[in-house]
Design a protein around this motif. Structure first.
Motif, PDB file in Angstrom:
ATOM      1  N   ASP A  36       1.082  -0.918  -0.098  1.00  0.00           N
ATOM      2  CA  ASP A  36      -0.183   0.447   0.165  1.00  0.00           C
ATOM      3  C   ASP A  36       0.899   1.121  -0.038  1.00  0.00           C
ATOM      4  O   ASP A  36       1.893   1.587   0.949  1.00  0.00           O
ATOM      5  N   ALA A  37       0.280   2.366  -0.792  1.00  0.00           N
ATOM      6  CA  ALA A  37       1.168   3.681  -0.306  1.00  0.00           C
ATOM      7  C   ALA A  37       0.980   4.020   1.279  1.00  0.00           C
ATOM      8  O   ALA A  37      -0.339   4.373   1.853  1.00  0.00           O
ATOM      9  N   PRO A  38       2.032   4.765   1.177  1.00  0.00           N
ATOM     10  CA  PRO A  38       2.176   5.443   2.927  1.00  0.00           C
ATOM     11  C   PRO A  38       1.513   6.349   2.788  1.00  0.00           C
ATOM     12  O   PRO A  38       0.953   6.633   1.916  1.00  0.00           O
ATOM     13  N   ARG A  39       0.619   6.429   3.827  1.00  0.00           N
ATOM     14  CA  ARG A  39      -0.488   6.996   4.365  1.00  0.00           C
ATOM     15  C   ARG A  39      -0.032   8.345   4.159  1.00  0.00           C
ATOM     16  O   ARG A  39       0.598   8.607   5.049  1.00  0.00           O
ATOM     17  N   ARG A  40      -0.708   9.889   3.859  1.00  0.00           N
ATOM     18  CA  ARG A  40      -0.610  11.076   4.130  1.00  0.00           C
ATOM     19  C   ARG A  40      -0.458  11.586   5.124  1.00  0.00           C
ATOM     20  O   ARG A  40      -1.788  10.989   5.861  1.00  0.00           O
ATOM     21  N   PRO A  41       0.284  11.809   5.717  1.00  0.00           N
ATOM     22  CA  PRO A  41      -0.119  12.679   7.495  1.00  0.00           C
ATOM     23  C   PRO A  41      -1.267  13.647   7.379  1.00  0.00           C
ATOM     24  O   PRO A  41      -1.615  14.036   6.183  1.00  0.00           O
ATOM     25  N   GLU A  42      -1.836  13.970   8.264  1.00  0.00           N
ATOM     26  CA  GLU A  42      -3.013  14.523   9.057  1.00  0.00           C
ATOM     27  C   GLU A  42      -2.333  16.145   8.448  1.00  0.00           C
ATOM     28  O   GLU A  42      -1.196  16.528   9.359  1.00  0.00           O
ATOM     29  N   PRO A  43      -3.150  16.585   7.937  1.00  0.00           N
ATOM     30  CA  PRO A  43      -2.284  18.235   8.154  1.00  0.00           C
ATOM     31  C   PRO A  43      -2.018  18.901   9.843  1.00  0.00           C
ATOM     32  O   PRO A  43      -2.917  18.710  10.504  1.00  0.00           O
TER      33      PRO A  43
ATOM     34  N   ARG B 183      15.156  15.605  13.263  1.00  0.00           N
ATOM     35  CA  ARG B 183      16.002  16.495  14.019  1.00  0.00           C
ATOM     36  C   ARG B 183      14.830  17.070  15.147  1.00  0.00           C
ATOM     37  O   ARG B 183      16.305  17.663  15.855  1.00  0.00           O
ATOM     38  N   ILE B 184      13.633  17.244  14.727  1.00  0.00           N
ATOM     39  CA  ILE B 184      13.098  17.693  16.232  1.00  0.00           C
ATOM     40  C   ILE B 184      11.934  16.894  16.657  1.00  0.00           C
ATOM     41  O   ILE B 184      11.138  15.798  15.584  1.00  0.00           O
ATOM     42  N   ARG B 185      11.482  17.133  17.236  1.00  0.00           N
ATOM     43  CA  ARG B 185       9.857  16.131  17.855  1.00  0.00           C
ATOM     44  C   ARG B 185       9.355  16.709  17.216  1.00  0.00           C
ATOM     45  O   ARG B 185       8.314  17.852  17.000  1.00  0.00           O
ATOM     46  N   PRO B 186       8.072  15.684  17.182  1.00  0.00           N
ATOM     47  CA  PRO B 186       6.942  16.207  16.265  1.00  0.00           C
ATOM     48  C   PRO B 186       5.913  17.136  17.260  1.00  0.00           C
ATOM     49  O   PRO B 186       6.068  17.118  18.760  1.00  0.00           O
ATOM     50  N   PHE B 187       5.573  18.236  16.698  1.00  0.00           N
ATOM     51  CA  PHE B 187       3.983  18.699  16.635  1.00  0.00           C
ATOM     52  C   PHE B 187       3.128  19.094  16.706  1.00  0.00           C
ATOM     53  O   PHE B 187       2.656  18.882  15.345  1.00  0.00           O
ATOM     54  N   ARG B 188       2.008  19.534  17.103  1.00  0.00           N
ATOM     55  CA  ARG B 188       0.887  19.197  17.850  1.00  0.00           C
ATOM     56  C   ARG B 188       0.468  20.346  16.657  1.00  0.00           C
ATOM     57  O   ARG B 188      -0.651  20.302  16.014  1.00  0.00           O
ATOM     58  N   ARG B 189       0.466  21.978  16.368  1.00  0.00           N
ATOM     59  CA  ARG B 189       0.296  23.241  15.982  1.00  0.00           C
ATOM     60  C   ARG B 189       1.276  23.746  15.779  1.00  0.00           C
ATOM     61  O   ARG B 189       2.275  23.727  16.313  1.00  0.00           O
ATOM     62  N   VAL B 190       1.115  25.091  15.150  1.00  0.00           N
ATOM     63  CA  VAL B 190       1.541  26.179  14.519  1.00  0.00           C
ATOM     64  C   VAL B 190       1.078  27.352  15.215  1.00  0.00           C
ATOM     65  O   VAL B 190      -0.084  27.669  14.280  1.00  0.00           O
ATOM     66  N   VAL B 191       1.523  28.269  15.955  1.00  0.00           N
ATOM     67  CA  VAL B 191       1.212  29.460  15.827  1.00  0.00           C
ATOM     68  C   VAL B 191       2.269  30.703  15.193  1.00  0.00           C
ATOM     69  O   VAL B 191       3.212  30.450  15.355  1.00  0.00           O
ATOM     70  N   ILE B 192       2.148  31.376  14.383  1.00  0.00           N
ATOM     71  CA  ILE B 192       2.712  32.770  13.501  1.00  0.00           C
ATOM     72  C   ILE B 192       2.074  34.151  14.113  1.00  0.00           C
ATOM     73  O   ILE B 192       0.689  34.295  14.578  1.00  0.00           O
ATOM     74  N   GLU B 193       2.738  34.308  14.748  1.00  0.00           N
ATOM     75  CA  GLU B 193       2.285  36.165  15.305  1.00  0.00           C
ATOM     76  C   GLU B 193       3.613  36.864  13.896  1.00  0.00           C
ATOM     77  O   GLU B 193       4.315  36.731  13.543  1.00  0.00           O
TER      78      GLU B 193
ATOM     79  N   LEU C   6       2.467  23.192   1.004  1.00  0.00           N
ATOM     80  CA  LEU C   6       1.949  23.585   2.316  1.00  0.00           C
ATOM     81  C   LEU C   6       0.694  22.648   2.724  1.00  0.00           C
ATOM     82  O   LEU C   6       0.202  22.599   3.628  1.00  0.00           O
ATOM     83  N   VAL C   7      -0.552  23.274   1.904  1.00  0.00           N
ATOM     84  CA  VAL C   7      -1.343  23.154   1.859  1.00  0.00           C
ATOM     85  C   VAL C   7      -2.068  21.190   2.535  1.00  0.00           C
ATOM     86  O   VAL C   7      -3.010  21.513   2.633  1.00  0.00           O
ATOM     87  N   LEU C   8      -1.342  20.829   2.142  1.00  0.00           N
ATOM     88  CA  LEU C   8      -1.236  19.285   2.123  1.00  0.00           C
ATOM     89  C   LEU C   8      -0.954  18.653   3.517  1.00  0.00           C
ATOM     90  O   LEU C   8      -1.443  18.097   4.030  1.00  0.00           O
ATOM     91  N   ARG C   9       0.335  19.892   3.940  1.00  0.00           N
ATOM     92  CA  ARG C   9       0.815  19.930   5.529  1.00  0.00           C
ATOM     93  C   ARG C   9       0.230  20.400   6.246  1.00  0.00           C
ATOM     94  O   ARG C   9       0.408  20.135   7.537  1.00  0.00           O
TER      95      ARG C   9
END
Length: 359
Positions: free
Chosen positions: A3-10, A95-105, A125-128
């Motif tokens: 099976d094709a690798p599953r795309r990660p949730e955005p 290289r960094i641990r997985p993060f759950r969200r991003v906030v842009i100030e 970026l719209v996919l990720r």
């Protein structure tokens, strides 16, 4: 055959904006210390502008700093798109641990529209990443004058999904008048106090799991519809910006929706500050699609697994500048096959977009 690798949730992404001195730094410092903010990446334009020094525990590299609450803070010294891509590379490579969200100030003088453009048009970026919401901080003491003098502040408030009103203890009754003005400018946005919990501030928008409260709060269509039945004296130059809604009880064909959005985007995109909505498609009425656009750019539609509530109507909320809502309503009606005598002919406009006012 594998099976094709599953795309990660955005990854949910929130834009934090507000004019100079509104209190973004104070709010962000408090959020970073909240456990609900853990596993978050904070992106600021220049690290020296924000007082996070007391929370630093580790320098990961020259642009990435680990904060005490489990957050990562990085700087935008060049292109925002390059920064977001670099974060994904570091995350994917371990290289960094997985993060759950991003906030842009953003910086205080930023017009949010070009930033929203960058967040929703990029094909990778719209996919990720998935834009979850826009939080705008407004200063209750100086906010009224700021809205009078600075068009950027008006646009920051107009495109918000949520407004945080700061310094209300210093403003007194003055904050009530400003609150009313902000509500006139953007009736779809709840107005929160400065001590709003991080979970509320980051969890009340259109989410990835299709929760009812997420979609309803993100859309805010009911608040906009209620305001359309009341007429206010909108203060000063705010009158050029309007919020209104479009609805349809009957499902909309995918072709009609795509043509409506494309024609609106191509002919009136410069005046379209924000568009967001939930649409029932004839082809699959049980799985509504979420649409989202900023000026000339429309986000890739997202299908929800089910309706968030019992209301199965299509609902679009538009925030526009110097654009007559009656014209947009007529265009919507024409593509839905319910034209009025004053409505443009959808087929004719599709064949000749130059016939649209302002095209």
């Amino acid at each position: 055959m594998t099976d094709a690798p599953r795309r990660p949730e955005p990854i949910p992404l929130t834009l934090l904006t507000g004019f100079l001195g509104a209190g973004k730094t104070t709010l962000l410092n408090r959020l970073v210390a909240d456990p609900a903010f853990a596993d978050t990446v904070v992106i600021v334009n220049e690290f020296g502008e924000i007082g996070l020094d007391h929370l630093l525990i580790e320098q990961v590299d020259e642009d990435l700093i680990l904060l005490g609450a489990g957050c990562l803070c990085c700087t935008v010294r060049g292109d925002l798109i390059a920064t977001l891509e670099d974060l994904l590379r570091k995350r994917d490579n371990g290289r960094i641990r997985p993060f759950r969200r991003v906030v842009i100030e953003t910086t205080g003088l930023a017009d949010p529209a070009p930033i929203l453009h960058a967040l929703i048009y990029h094909p990778y970026l719209v996919l990720r990443y998935r834009l979850q919401g826009v939080v705008t901080v407004v200063d209750a003491v100086n906010g009224d004058n700021t809205l009078d003098v600075h068009p950027e502040a008006v646009r920051q408030a107009a495109v918000a999904d949520r407004i945080v009103l700061t310094k209300t203890d210093l403003a007194g009754a003055q904050s009530d008048a400003l609150r009313a003005r902000l509500h006139d400018l953007n009736p779809s946005a709840p107005i929160d106090p400065p001590d709003v919990p991080a979970g509320t501030l980051l969890g009340g928008f259109f989410g990835l799991d299709g929760k009812s409260e997420d979609v309803r709060a993100w859309l805010g269509a009911e608040r906009v519809a209620a305001e359309e039945h009341h007429h206010h004296d909108v203060n000063r130059h705010d009158a050029s910006i309007r919020a209104f809604s479009l609805t349809s009880d009957a499902p909309v064909s995918r072709a009609s929706l795509e043509m409506f959005l494309d024609l609106l985007r191509s002919s009136q995109g410069a005046k379209l500050l924000r568009l967001k909505g939930l649409v029932a498609l004839k082809e699959d009425p049980e799985r509504p699609v979420v649409v989202h656009g900023v000026q000339h750019v429309m986000h890739m539609p997202v299908s929800l697994p089910a309706w968030p509530d019992e209301d199965r109507r299509s609902r679009l909320v538009l925030i526009v500048r110097d654009l007559d809502p009656a014209f947009v309503q007529s265009l919507w009606d024409a593509f839905l096959g319910r034209p009025r005598l004053d409505a443009p002919d959808a087929a004719a406009l599709t064949a000749n977009p130059l016939a649209i006012p302002g095209a």
